[in-house]
Design a protein around this motif. Structure first.
Motif, PDB file in Angstrom:
ATOM      1  N   THR A   1       0.834  -1.198   0.000  1.00 45.01           N
ATOM      2  CA  THR A   1       0.000   0.000   0.000  1.00 45.01           C
ATOM      3  C   THR A   1       0.874   1.255   0.000  1.00 45.01           C
ATOM      4  O   THR A   1       0.651   2.183  -0.774  1.00 45.01           O
ATOM      5  CB  THR A   1      -0.930  -0.008   1.240  1.00 45.01           C
ATOM      6  OG1 THR A   1      -1.742  -1.183   1.167  1.00 45.01           O
ATOM      7  CG2 THR A   1      -1.808   1.224   1.289  1.00 45.01           C
ATOM      8  N   VAL A   2       1.868   1.270   0.851  1.00 49.48           N
ATOM      9  CA  VAL A   2       2.725   2.456   0.984  1.00 49.48           C
ATOM     10  C   VAL A   2       3.525   2.691  -0.299  1.00 49.48           C
ATOM     11  O   VAL A   2       3.578   3.811  -0.812  1.00 49.48           O
ATOM     12  CB  VAL A   2       3.665   2.301   2.197  1.00 49.48           C
ATOM     13  CG1 VAL A   2       4.758   3.360   2.203  1.00 49.48           C
ATOM     14  CG2 VAL A   2       2.854   2.355   3.490  1.00 49.48           C
TER      15      VAL A   2
ATOM     16  N   MET B   1      -4.225  -0.504  10.461  1.00 46.38           N
ATOM     17  CA  MET B   1      -3.426  -0.797   9.267  1.00 46.38           C
ATOM     18  C   MET B   1      -3.150   0.501   8.496  1.00 46.38           C
ATOM     19  O   MET B   1      -2.025   0.750   8.074  1.00 46.38           O
ATOM     20  CB  MET B   1      -4.166  -1.815   8.392  1.00 46.38           C
ATOM     21  CG  MET B   1      -3.358  -2.359   7.238  1.00 46.38           C
ATOM     22  SD  MET B   1      -3.561  -1.388   5.702  1.00 46.38           S
ATOM     23  CE  MET B   1      -2.927  -2.539   4.496  1.00 46.38           C
TER      24      MET B   1
ATOM     25  N   GLY C   1      -2.604   1.573  -3.624  1.00 48.67           N
ATOM     26  CA  GLY C   1      -3.313   1.882  -2.377  1.00 48.67           C
ATOM     27  C   GLY C   1      -4.289   0.789  -1.974  1.00 48.67           C
ATOM     28  O   GLY C   1      -5.180   0.996  -1.155  1.00 48.67           O
ATOM     29  N   HIS C   2      -4.105  -0.379  -2.522  1.00 48.19           N
ATOM     30  CA  HIS C   2      -5.097  -1.426  -2.383  1.00 48.19           C
ATOM     31  C   HIS C   2      -4.432  -2.772  -2.049  1.00 48.19           C
ATOM     32  O   HIS C   2      -4.432  -3.166  -0.893  1.00 48.19           O
ATOM     33  CB  HIS C   2      -5.894  -1.460  -3.697  1.00 48.19           C
ATOM     34  CG  HIS C   2      -7.008  -2.449  -3.744  1.00 48.19           C
ATOM     35  ND1 HIS C   2      -8.096  -2.292  -4.568  1.00 48.19           N
ATOM     36  CD2 HIS C   2      -7.203  -3.627  -3.124  1.00 48.19           C
ATOM     37  CE1 HIS C   2      -8.919  -3.318  -4.414  1.00 48.19           C
ATOM     38  NE2 HIS C   2      -8.400  -4.137  -3.543  1.00 48.19           N
TER      39      HIS C   2
ATOM     40  N   GLY D   1      -7.627   7.924   0.093  1.00 48.20           N
ATOM     41  CA  GLY D   1      -7.221   7.115  -1.053  1.00 48.20           C
ATOM     42  C   GLY D   1      -6.853   5.672  -0.740  1.00 48.20           C
ATOM     43  O   GLY D   1      -6.239   5.003  -1.562  1.00 48.20           O
ATOM     44  N   TYR D   2      -7.205   5.186   0.444  1.00 43.44           N
ATOM     45  CA  TYR D   2      -6.944   3.780   0.782  1.00 43.44           C
ATOM     46  C   TYR D   2      -8.155   2.917   0.437  1.00 43.44           C
ATOM     47  O   TYR D   2      -9.279   3.252   0.844  1.00 43.44           O
ATOM     48  CB  TYR D   2      -6.682   3.610   2.290  1.00 43.44           C
ATOM     49  CG  TYR D   2      -5.416   4.213   2.808  1.00 43.44           C
ATOM     50  CD1 TYR D   2      -4.203   3.547   2.653  1.00 43.44           C
ATOM     51  CD2 TYR D   2      -5.421   5.434   3.470  1.00 43.44           C
ATOM     52  CE1 TYR D   2      -3.033   4.093   3.149  1.00 43.44           C
ATOM     53  CE2 TYR D   2      -4.250   5.992   3.967  1.00 43.44           C
ATOM     54  CZ  TYR D   2      -3.062   5.313   3.804  1.00 43.44           C
ATOM     55  OH  TYR D   2      -1.903   5.855   4.300  1.00 43.44           O
ATOM     56  N   GLU D   3      -7.928   1.808  -0.216  1.00 40.52           N
ATOM     57  CA  GLU D   3      -9.016   0.855  -0.435  1.00 40.52           C
ATOM     58  C   GLU D   3      -9.681   0.479   0.899  1.00 40.52           C
ATOM     59  O   GLU D   3     -10.897   0.310   0.973  1.00 40.52           O
ATOM     60  CB  GLU D   3      -8.468  -0.407  -1.112  1.00 40.52           C
ATOM     61  CG  GLU D   3      -9.458  -1.530  -1.312  1.00 40.52           C
ATOM     62  CD  GLU D   3     -10.533  -1.233  -2.349  1.00 40.52           C
ATOM     63  OE1 GLU D   3     -10.379  -0.260  -3.108  1.00 40.52           O
ATOM     64  OE2 GLU D   3     -11.527  -1.969  -2.394  1.00 40.52           O
ATOM     65  N   MET D   4      -8.869   0.383   1.948  1.00 41.95           N
ATOM     66  CA  MET D   4      -9.374  -0.020   3.267  1.00 41.95           C
ATOM     67  C   MET D   4     -10.418   0.947   3.832  1.00 41.95           C
ATOM     68  O   MET D   4     -11.133   0.599   4.775  1.00 41.95           O
ATOM     69  CB  MET D   4      -8.222  -0.148   4.268  1.00 41.95           C
ATOM     70  CG  MET D   4      -7.222  -1.231   3.966  1.00 41.95           C
ATOM     71  SD  MET D   4      -7.867  -2.921   4.074  1.00 41.95           S
ATOM     72  CE  MET D   4      -7.939  -3.135   5.851  1.00 41.95           C
TER      73      MET D   4
ATOM     74  N   GLU E   1       4.593   4.867   7.930  1.00 39.21           N
ATOM     75  CA  GLU E   1       5.628   4.461   6.973  1.00 39.21           C
ATOM     76  C   GLU E   1       5.758   5.475   5.840  1.00 39.21           C
ATOM     77  O   GLU E   1       6.858   5.774   5.381  1.00 39.21           O
ATOM     78  CB  GLU E   1       5.299   3.079   6.394  1.00 39.21           C
ATOM     79  CG  GLU E   1       5.470   1.933   7.372  1.00 39.21           C
ATOM     80  CD  GLU E   1       6.882   1.850   7.936  1.00 39.21           C
ATOM     81  OE1 GLU E   1       7.832   1.710   7.161  1.00 39.21           O
ATOM     82  OE2 GLU E   1       7.023   1.957   9.172  1.00 39.21           O
ATOM     83  N   THR E   2       4.638   6.017   5.396  1.00 44.56           N
ATOM     84  CA  THR E   2       4.652   6.995   4.301  1.00 44.56           C
ATOM     85  C   THR E   2       5.395   8.255   4.705  1.00 44.56           C
ATOM     86  O   THR E   2       6.178   8.805   3.933  1.00 44.56           O
ATOM     87  CB  THR E   2       3.211   7.325   3.878  1.00 44.56           C
ATOM     88  OG1 THR E   2       2.575   6.122   3.445  1.00 44.56           O
ATOM     89  CG2 THR E   2       3.193   8.336   2.735  1.00 44.56           C
TER      90      THR E   2
ATOM     91  N   CYS F   1       0.355   2.551   7.706  1.00 42.74           N
ATOM     92  CA  CYS F   1       0.699   3.055   6.369  1.00 42.74           C
ATOM     93  C   CYS F   1       1.080   4.536   6.426  1.00 42.74           C
ATOM     94  O   CYS F   1       2.052   4.954   5.796  1.00 42.74           O
ATOM     95  CB  CYS F   1      -0.479   2.875   5.409  1.00 42.74           C
ATOM     96  SG  CYS F   1      -0.774   1.168   4.895  1.00 42.74           S
TER      97      CYS F   1
ATOM     98  N   HIS G   1     -13.020   4.018  -2.135  1.00 44.46           N
ATOM     99  CA  HIS G   1     -11.728   4.323  -1.536  1.00 44.46           C
ATOM    100  C   HIS G   1     -11.377   5.790  -1.738  1.00 44.46           C
ATOM    101  O   HIS G   1     -10.450   6.298  -1.114  1.00 44.46           O
ATOM    102  CB  HIS G   1     -10.638   3.475  -2.196  1.00 44.46           C
ATOM    103  CG  HIS G   1     -10.373   3.909  -3.596  1.00 44.46           C
ATOM    104  ND1 HIS G   1     -11.172   3.545  -4.662  1.00 44.46           N
ATOM    105  CD2 HIS G   1      -9.409   4.707  -4.128  1.00 44.46           C
ATOM    106  CE1 HIS G   1     -10.706   4.083  -5.775  1.00 44.46           C
ATOM    107  NE2 HIS G   1      -9.651   4.790  -5.477  1.00 44.46           N
TER     108      HIS G   1
ATOM    109  N   ARG H   1       1.360   3.839  -3.333  1.00 43.23           N
ATOM    110  CA  ARG H   1       0.867   5.205  -3.139  1.00 43.23           C
ATOM    111  C   ARG H   1       2.001   6.221  -3.238  1.00 43.23           C
ATOM    112  O   ARG H   1       1.827   7.308  -3.783  1.00 43.23           O
ATOM    113  CB  ARG H   1       0.209   5.346  -1.769  1.00 43.23           C
ATOM    114  CG  ARG H   1      -1.193   4.788  -1.697  1.00 43.23           C
ATOM    115  CD  ARG H   1      -1.631   4.603  -0.257  1.00 43.23           C
ATOM    116  NE  ARG H   1      -1.485   5.812   0.526  1.00 43.23           N
ATOM    117  CZ  ARG H   1      -2.459   6.696   0.745  1.00 43.23           C
ATOM    118  NH1 ARG H   1      -3.653   6.482   0.235  1.00 43.23           N
ATOM    119  NH2 ARG H   1      -2.246   7.748   1.467  1.00 43.23           N
TER     120      ARG H   1
ATOM    121  N   LEU I   1       9.037   7.574   4.684  1.00 45.07           N
ATOM    122  CA  LEU I   1       9.485   7.448   3.295  1.00 45.07           C
ATOM    123  C   LEU I   1       9.582   8.816   2.628  1.00 45.07           C
ATOM    124  O   LEU I   1      10.546   9.104   1.923  1.00 45.07           O
ATOM    125  CB  LEU I   1       8.491   6.554   2.549  1.00 45.07           C
ATOM    126  CG  LEU I   1       8.935   5.882   1.265  1.00 45.07           C
ATOM    127  CD1 LEU I   1      10.239   5.139   1.438  1.00 45.07           C
ATOM    128  CD2 LEU I   1       7.847   4.917   0.786  1.00 45.07           C
TER     129      LEU I   1
END
Lengths: 210, 210, 210, 210
Positions: free
Chosen positions: A102-103, D194, A172-173, D118-121, D201-202, D198, D133, A106, D205
């Protein structure tokens, strides 16, 4: 190769327990399938936790994703059908969600692939005919949408060009991975996710050590 | 010291469950062995998931890696044989794959060792004759290849110089660890992987805090 | 409060399973104890994996750490005795090794404490008499050594000044945590390790977002 | 919809095992509840480890949080009552502690929300009526305090404005998540945690790749 529906259920339940244990099935995410025969696929019904699947949480669909019994298939069943049509050898498909996938998809919002290069784990891909770590594997990344027909049409273009493929990502999925058996699909999922975690750590390390 | 093949199977199965639980056996990666006697080694057959090994997933090979029954040994069996020949005390070998080991050996692409220094956990190494944390341990890192004979020849040069050694790394690939017992090999694996994770975190922290 | 040796074994075995599950007992690291009565302590023998302890992996020592049976206690038994002497309320001690604790104490090589501030989890510390998250807790960090007598003498100075304390760290080594019961010692360990992970992530985030 | 107290206990025990397994219940953190009927809530008593709950570790409170039996409810029971009052559909509430949630809410010390986009989750949130999403979800973040009445008054203002909500965060503390069933509350917790991982981590990054 044909497989009995009850046996397919057992194998998919077991895969779900494993993938959940690996943190690849958060909440109700993911969907799994097995090709039963030339005309039918067993696929997870919509909305259950994949780590706690039980008999009855699956249904038969035809090769176009039409339900063959009175249950609601996962929204993304069409993507499963497409893979089975394109890859004659594919007999099982696992779709999972992970932090690393996901990360990365994206973060590189404009890139339509992630390249894995120089990992011993690359030997897991059956399309790697040289059976070596010393190759570059370009994993396609598709922009996410809720319109499965539209997504499938974009995926189709790539699958036709890539007879070697056994994974792709949706931005993102999550990840789609397929194999000749459920074990192979599971190994490809594990290996791919491990390499994606390596990519994520490497990028952070590169930034830190610059 | 000799050990029965069935007992060796049991110990290797148990080690696989443990290493998989620790995330050190993704997909079908890794291979494990036990020295049965002066002439024979029990080693994992190629291609299985090491977290789900069962009786029958092992075979006997001789000290040159030649199969003594009709099964295909892990591709890297030669490396196991080499370790048993060089280290008389080695009776079990575990080869694992991890994110930290893969990332660090790839990131420092030109370095042929990783140095661990000042960790209490260093006391795990039997070659650490002073039994102290206050030493530097240089873990050899070998470039990866699919040519096991060539790799073994490079490894050989280092093993001969390092009678103290109980681990080495292959770049972008994984860790080899050995001990007098399977327990010791497992503890050395766990401790080494823990220190490699510390190294990875430390590097990111150093970058962040610069 | 006294406790039977067999009961102490059971509680320590169970704590080891838990701490190993949390990744706080890699290889043979750590040592655990319970105060049996005014004169005796049950402590782990040296060299076993703490996630697989069994009856017989413990021995009785007196309050000076002298073995009361023919087994070798953990090297750091003296530190356990010291805590029991200083803290009348302490009835169980857990010593664990973690990535976060190891990395942070090594990274801040000159700091003799780590400060935790503003965490809800700080309420776990019994010395936090205001029972609030809104305090600063300074966890002492001692330089590592293999000389337990020398280490104990440095620890002693701090323990005497800090009747509120229930944890300390040894640099590049691990955490000591104690409580009125094994459960409390375990909760303090879990909470402290969780906050140390938060500190590590926060530092990386601060660097990244600078 | 009413539920029996014994059944509620079973469901909450099971949720605790799961959340602990996911690392969301360190030490004695968290508290869980189920709405039994119009007038009563079953809630965890104060001070137990949520991964090891057993029958008897729960009590009935009324809709104002008053204990209906001789046990001490979790300190934050008032927040549970408030959610049940504001959200007629809410029948289960889970409050958890995580590294990602703690780090992010502390790091952005001045922000009163975290935005997930923008996350599917995101499809997990029932308030996401478009079931897509492609939305932004603003999770409220409240400053922490030990004064539950004061905190509840601040929370109240936001809950009244957000009939769509199913989660909020308390800074340096943890997540509240609710659903029509304990399963839904658990899925929302898993999915939110979750996505918070993300986000963390993003951010690292982004810093690293700047």
């Amino acid at each position: 190769m044909t497989i009995d529906f009850r046996q397919a259920e057992k194998e998919l339940i077991s895969a779900g327990v494993r993938l959940d244990h690996l943190g690849l099935a958060p909440a109700t995410s993911g969907n799994y399938s097995i090709r039963l025969n030339d005309k039918e696929i067993a696929v997870t019904v919509s909305g259950n936790h994949k780590g706690k699947l039980k008999s009855g949480d699956f249904l038969r669909v035809d090769m176009d994703g039409k339900a063959l019994e009175d249950k609601k298939p996962s929204a993304e069943t069409l993507l499963h059908c497409q893979i089975y049509k394109c890859y004659e050898k594919a007999h099982a498909i696992l779709h999972t969600h992970s932090v690393a996938g996901t990360v990365l998809t994206r973060f590189f919002a404009d890139k339509d692939f992630i390249t894995l290069k120089g990992y011993e784990m690359l030997k897991i891909y059956p399309g790697n005919t040289m059976n070596t770590h010393d190759i570059s594997v370009h994993i396609p990344v598709f922009d996410n949408t809720q319109d499965m027909v539209e997504l499938a049409s974009r995926v189709d273009i790539v699958l036709e060009e890539r007879p070697d493929l056994s994974v792709y990502l949706i931005r993102g999925h999550g990840l789609y991975a397929w194999g000749e058996t459920i074990e192979q699909a599971e190994y490809i999922t594990e290996a791919t996710e491990m390499m994606l975690r390596c990519e994520l750590e490497t990028l952070k390390l590169k930034g830190a050590m610059r």
